[in-house]
Write a protein that holds these residues in place. Structure first.
Motif, short mmCIF file in Angstrom:
data_model
loop_
_atom_site.label_atom_id
_atom_site.label_comp_id
_atom_site.label_asym_id
_atom_site.label_seq_id
_atom_site.Cartn_x
_atom_site.Cartn_y
_atom_site.Cartn_z
N GLU A 92 -79.02 18.37 -0.82
CA GLU A 92 -79.21 18.51 0.77
C GLU A 92 -80.42 17.89 1.21
O GLU A 92 -80.71 17.53 2.46
N SER A 93 -81.41 17.59 0.25
CA SER A 93 -82.68 17.06 0.57
C SER A 93 -82.44 15.89 1.09
O SER A 93 -83.50 15.29 1.75
N ASN A 94 -81.47 15.00 0.72
CA ASN A 94 -81.42 13.69 0.95
C ASN A 94 -82.39 12.96 0.44
O ASN A 94 -82.82 11.82 0.83
N GLN A 95 -82.99 13.13 -0.79
CA GLN A 95 -84.05 12.27 -1.48
C GLN A 95 -83.68 11.91 -2.62
O GLN A 95 -84.52 11.07 -3.27
N LEU A 96 -82.35 12.03 -2.98
CA LEU A 96 -81.75 11.33 -4.09
C LEU A 96 -81.14 10.03 -3.99
O LEU A 96 -80.80 9.68 -2.62
N SER A 97 -81.48 8.88 -4.79
CA SER A 97 -80.77 7.97 -4.58
C SER A 97 -79.07 7.92 -4.77
O SER A 97 -78.66 9.13 -5.15
N LEU A 98 -78.49 7.25 -4.36
CA LEU A 98 -76.96 7.08 -4.27
C LEU A 98 -76.52 7.57 -5.89
O LEU A 98 -75.75 8.50 -5.98
N GLU A 99 -77.05 6.88 -6.69
CA GLU A 99 -76.64 7.12 -8.10
C GLU A 99 -77.14 8.44 -8.49
O GLU A 99 -76.23 9.08 -9.38
N GLU A 100 -78.21 8.84 -8.26
CA GLU A 100 -78.49 10.28 -8.72
C GLU A 100 -77.74 11.31 -7.95
O GLU A 100 -77.20 12.32 -8.49
N ALA A 101 -77.42 10.96 -6.56
CA ALA A 101 -76.74 11.96 -5.91
C ALA A 101 -75.32 12.01 -6.59
O ALA A 101 -74.74 13.12 -6.77
N LEU A 102 -74.64 10.98 -6.92
CA LEU A 102 -73.23 11.04 -7.48
C LEU A 102 -73.22 11.86 -8.77
O LEU A 102 -72.40 12.59 -9.21
N LYS A 103 -74.27 11.70 -9.67
CA LYS A 103 -74.50 12.40 -10.87
C LYS A 103 -74.67 13.85 -10.64
O LYS A 103 -74.16 14.52 -11.44
N ALA A 104 -75.46 14.11 -9.58
CA ALA A 104 -75.74 15.58 -9.15
C ALA A 104 -74.31 16.12 -8.75
O ALA A 104 -73.94 17.46 -9.23
N PHE A 105 -73.54 15.22 -8.04
CA PHE A 105 -72.40 15.93 -7.37
C PHE A 105 -71.19 15.98 -8.34
O PHE A 105 -70.86 17.08 -8.67
N GLU A 106 -71.22 15.18 -9.54
CA GLU A 106 -70.32 15.12 -10.53
C GLU A 106 -70.71 16.53 -11.37
O GLU A 106 -69.73 17.22 -11.93
N LYS A 107 -71.91 16.62 -11.72
CA LYS A 107 -72.35 17.76 -12.64
C LYS A 107 -71.98 19.04 -11.91
O LYS A 107 -71.65 20.12 -12.23
N GLY A 108 -72.40 19.12 -10.56
CA GLY A 108 -72.09 20.38 -9.48
C GLY A 108 -70.52 20.60 -9.70
O GLY A 108 -70.02 21.95 -9.75
N VAL A 109 -69.73 19.63 -9.49
CA VAL A 109 -68.03 19.86 -9.69
C VAL A 109 -67.75 20.55 -10.82
O VAL A 109 -67.18 21.59 -10.95
N LYS A 110 -68.35 20.11 -12.09
CA LYS A 110 -68.06 20.61 -13.35
C LYS A 110 -68.80 22.07 -13.42
O LYS A 110 -67.98 23.03 -13.85
N LEU A 111 -69.95 22.27 -13.15
CA LEU A 111 -70.57 23.64 -13.07
C LEU A 111 -69.46 24.52 -12.00
O LEU A 111 -69.24 25.74 -12.44
N SER A 112 -69.08 24.31 -10.97
CA SER A 112 -68.42 24.91 -10.05
C SER A 112 -67.07 25.29 -10.76
O SER A 112 -66.54 26.50 -10.85
N GLN A 113 -66.41 24.37 -11.51
CA GLN A 113 -65.26 24.78 -12.29
C GLN A 113 -65.40 25.57 -13.19
O GLN A 113 -64.34 26.77 -13.66
N GLU A 114 -66.57 25.57 -14.05
CA GLU A 114 -66.79 26.68 -15.13
C GLU A 114 -66.99 28.01 -14.53
O GLU A 114 -66.58 29.02 -15.06
N CYS A 115 -67.70 28.06 -13.18
CA CYS A 115 -67.88 29.20 -12.75
C CYS A 115 -66.62 29.83 -12.22
O CYS A 115 -66.54 31.20 -12.25
N GLN A 116 -65.77 29.01 -11.67
CA GLN A 116 -64.56 29.62 -11.18
C GLN A 116 -63.78 30.24 -12.31
O GLN A 116 -62.96 31.16 -12.17
N SER A 117 -63.66 29.36 -13.45
CA SER A 117 -62.94 30.17 -14.77
C SER A 117 -63.39 31.37 -14.98
O SER A 117 -62.37 32.31 -15.35
N VAL A 118 -64.78 31.59 -15.14
CA VAL A 118 -65.26 32.95 -15.69
C VAL A 118 -64.88 34.07 -14.33
O VAL A 118 -64.58 35.12 -14.60
N LEU A 119 -64.92 33.47 -13.12
CA LEU A 119 -64.43 34.53 -12.09
C LEU A 119 -63.03 34.79 -12.20
O LEU A 119 -62.77 36.13 -11.87
N THR A 120 -62.30 34.08 -12.55
CA THR A 120 -60.92 34.30 -12.49
C THR A 120 -60.57 35.18 -13.63
O THR A 120 -59.66 36.08 -13.77
N GLN A 121 -61.25 34.96 -15.02
CA GLN A 121 -61.08 35.80 -15.97
C GLN A 121 -61.45 37.17 -15.63
O GLN A 121 -60.87 38.24 -16.02
#
Length: 80
Positions: free
Chosen positions: A25-54
């Motif tokens: 949200e800070s808009n201070q990341l380069s495009l490459e950094e933002a894509l990596k952060a987004f990818e990691k965020g998706v993975k973390l979100s999926q892991e959190c959702q799995s724990v919540l489902t359990q």
């Protein structure tokens, strides 16, 4: 993974996800950094959702055993 371990990792992942969202949200990341952060965020979100489902499944089992009742599915559109 034990319950305590999964809860700890859930809390750590949620905190890390919050940090990633703030960075994006800070808009201070380069495009490459933002894509990596987004990818990691998706993975973390999926892991959190799995724990919540359990956790939800465990609560349903406990409620059914204790009261013989079935939980109604949560629908945020129909809350008071």
């Amino acid at each position: 993974m034990s319950r305590k371990t999964s809860v700890r990792y859930f809390e750590e992942n949620l905190g890390e996800l919050d940090t990633l969202v703030t960075q994006l949200e800070s808009n201070q990341l380069s495009l490459e950094e933002a894509l990596k952060a987004f990818e990691k965020g998706v993975k973390l979100s999926q892991e959190c959702q799995s724990v919540l489902t359990q956790a939800e499944q465990k609560v349903q089992i406990l409620m059914e055993k204790q009261h013989g009742e079935q939980l109604e599915p949560f629908d945020p559109e129909h809350t008071s």
